[in-house]
Design a protein around this motif. Structure first.
Motif, short mmCIF file in Angstrom:
data_model
loop_
_atom_site.label_atom_id
_atom_site.label_comp_id
_atom_site.label_asym_id
_atom_site.label_seq_id
_atom_site.Cartn_x
_atom_site.Cartn_y
_atom_site.Cartn_z
N LYS A 8 0.86 -1.19 0.00
CA LYS A 8 0.00 0.00 0.00
C LYS A 8 0.90 1.24 0.00
O LYS A 8 1.62 1.50 0.97
N GLY A 10 1.04 4.86 0.53
CA GLY A 10 0.19 5.86 1.18
C GLY A 10 0.01 7.08 0.30
O GLY A 10 0.94 7.52 -0.38
N GLY A 11 -1.19 7.63 0.37
CA GLY A 11 -1.43 8.90 -0.31
C GLY A 11 -0.53 9.99 0.26
O GLY A 11 -0.23 10.97 -0.40
N SER A 12 -0.08 9.77 1.51
CA SER A 12 0.82 10.76 2.13
C SER A 12 2.21 10.70 1.49
O SER A 12 3.02 11.59 1.70
N GLY A 52 -4.49 10.71 -0.75
CA GLY A 52 -3.70 11.91 -0.55
C GLY A 52 -4.45 13.17 -0.90
O GLY A 52 -5.62 13.33 -0.53
N LEU A 175 5.46 6.31 14.84
CA LEU A 175 6.28 7.07 15.80
C LEU A 175 5.61 7.13 17.17
O LEU A 175 4.38 7.23 17.27
N TYR A 194 1.61 8.91 18.81
CA TYR A 194 1.45 10.36 18.77
C TYR A 194 0.86 10.68 17.41
O TYR A 194 1.47 10.42 16.39
N ASP A 200 -7.50 13.45 6.28
CA ASP A 200 -7.67 12.04 5.98
C ASP A 200 -9.10 11.65 6.33
O ASP A 200 -9.52 11.78 7.46
N LYS A 208 -5.10 2.68 10.39
CA LYS A 208 -4.16 1.86 9.63
C LYS A 208 -3.56 0.76 10.53
O LYS A 208 -3.46 -0.39 10.14
N1 LIG Z 1 2.46 8.45 15.24
C1 LIG Z 1 2.61 8.51 13.94
N2 LIG Z 1 3.51 7.71 13.34
C2 LIG Z 1 3.67 7.75 12.00
N3 LIG Z 1 2.97 8.55 11.18
C3 LIG Z 1 2.04 9.36 11.72
C4 LIG Z 1 1.82 9.37 13.11
N4 LIG Z 1 0.85 10.24 13.35
C5 LIG Z 1 0.48 10.76 12.18
N5 LIG Z 1 1.19 10.25 11.18
C6 LIG Z 1 1.02 10.60 9.78
O1 LIG Z 1 0.12 9.65 9.25
C7 LIG Z 1 0.53 9.34 7.92
C8 LIG Z 1 -0.02 8.01 7.54
O2 LIG Z 1 -1.44 8.01 7.59
P1 LIG Z 1 -2.35 8.80 6.55
O3 LIG Z 1 -3.65 8.12 6.49
O4 LIG Z 1 -2.32 10.26 6.82
O5 LIG Z 1 -1.54 8.65 5.20
P2 LIG Z 1 -1.67 7.55 4.09
O6 LIG Z 1 -2.40 6.39 4.54
O7 LIG Z 1 -0.27 7.43 3.61
O8 LIG Z 1 -2.49 8.39 3.02
P3 LIG Z 1 -3.84 7.92 2.33
O9 LIG Z 1 -4.85 7.73 3.39
O10 LIG Z 1 -4.14 9.07 1.43
O11 LIG Z 1 -3.46 6.69 1.62
C9 LIG Z 1 2.03 9.37 7.97
O12 LIG Z 1 2.59 9.60 6.71
C10 LIG Z 1 2.30 10.51 8.95
O13 LIG Z 1 2.44 11.71 8.24
#
Ligand SMILES: Nc1ncnc2c1ncn2[C@@H]1O[C@H](COP(=O)(O)OP(=O)(O)OP(=O)(O)O)[C@@H](O)[C@H]1O
Ligand SMILES: [Mg+2]
Length: 246
Positions: A8, A10-12, A52, A175, A194, A200, A208
């Motif tokens: 997967k 991530g959109g991020s 994303g 993290l 954290y 989102d 996740k």
């Molecule tokens: N404790 C944490 N540890 C890691 N990442 C975190 C934490 N808290 C927030 N994040 C953020 O969450 C993001 C992952 O979840 P998010 O749903 O925002 O992104 P994604 O699943 O990559 O995107 P999408 O939902 O668009 O696919 C990480 O890239 C980071 O920026």
């Protein structure tokens, strides 16, 4: 090395979440190099990508405008996600991954991933292609609902018997409150994650993790990793955060 991995993206990672419909092409290429190397070594692969700054932003804008989604709103959100999917597809193809697109709104009856038909994805997999799918909008119950890429990735890994399920995110792993990578997560209760707030609409990092925990009951290797560690994770190295439900 993994035999068959569901990855997967991530959109991020593949987009800049804070800029409307902007793709992070450098990240996408860097990820493609790593996927290509895995495939070149004989691995099988399904790629799922997130929304994303495409899907999530489209949904949030519609909600801010109207307060609720109607069936017709599927059209705009699907189009936005299709644009992103075509860009992802193009880059994966440049790196010889032979990607083929399976839009969720064409294979899923509802946002419940158990309603999705994966037989054509399975066919393409057997042919050595790389099936690609993504988080999407589906008209359902007089509204438009969102099927998340994370949920699709879990369902694909479980139903197609993947031995690896890798979530790539913008951070180097999950993290803790001091910003350090948690090496192993075995339950959501012990979680002291954290959470940085992002746009989102499908639950962010906490959702996740709980989906990953569910998958880890059956899938051997489940990890949440940063983009520089994708290939290491596919080689079953101990990188990012290992998810293992006890
Ligand atoms: N404790 C944490 N540890 C890691 N990442 C975190 C934490 N808290 C927030 N994040 C953020 O969450 C993001 C992952 O979840 P998010 O749903 O925002 O992104 P994604 O699943 O990559 O995107 P999408 O939902 O668009 O696919 C990480 O890239 C980071 O920026
Ligand atoms: Mg997400």
């Amino acid at each position: 090395m993994c035999r068959f991995a569901v990855v997967k993206l991530g959109g991020s990672v593949v987009t800049f979440k804070d800029r409307f419909e902007s793709v992070d092409l450098d990240s996408l290429r860097f990820l493609s190099v790593q996927l290509s190397s895995f495939k070149g070594s004989g691995g099988s692969l399904v790629v799922v990508h997130g929304g994303g700054s495409f899907g999530h932003v489209a949904v949030s804008r519609l909600l801010a405008e109207k307060g609720r989604l109607e069936p017709g709103d599927s059209s705009l959100i699907q189009e936005s996600m299709f644009r992103l999917a075509l860009i992802v597809l193009g880059v994966l193809r440049e790196y010889n991954l032979r990607p083929v697109l399976h839009p969720p709104h064409s294979i899923c009856y509802s946002v419940d991933p158990s309603s999705c038909m994966f037989d054509l994805i399975q066919r393409d997999l057997v042919l050595g292609l790389t099936p690609v799918t993504y988080g999407d909008a589906i008209p359902e119950g007089g509204s438009t609902r969102i099927i998340s890429g994370d949920e699709l990735a879990v369902e694909l890994a479980l139903r197609l018997n993947a031995d690896c399920l890798i979530f790539v995110i913008r951070a180097p792993g999950v993290l803790d409150e001091n910003g350090r990578v948690i090496k192993l997560l075995d339950s959501i209760d012990k979680l002291r994650v954290y959470e940085i707030k992002y746009m989102d609409v499908t639950g962010g990092i906490v959702n996740k993790i709980s989906l990953a925990l569910k998958a880890s009951k059956k899938v051997r290797e489940v990890r949440i990793v940063g983009l520089e560690d994708l290939e290491n994770a596919l080689n079953m190295r101990d990188v990012g955060t290992k998810i293992k439900s006890m």
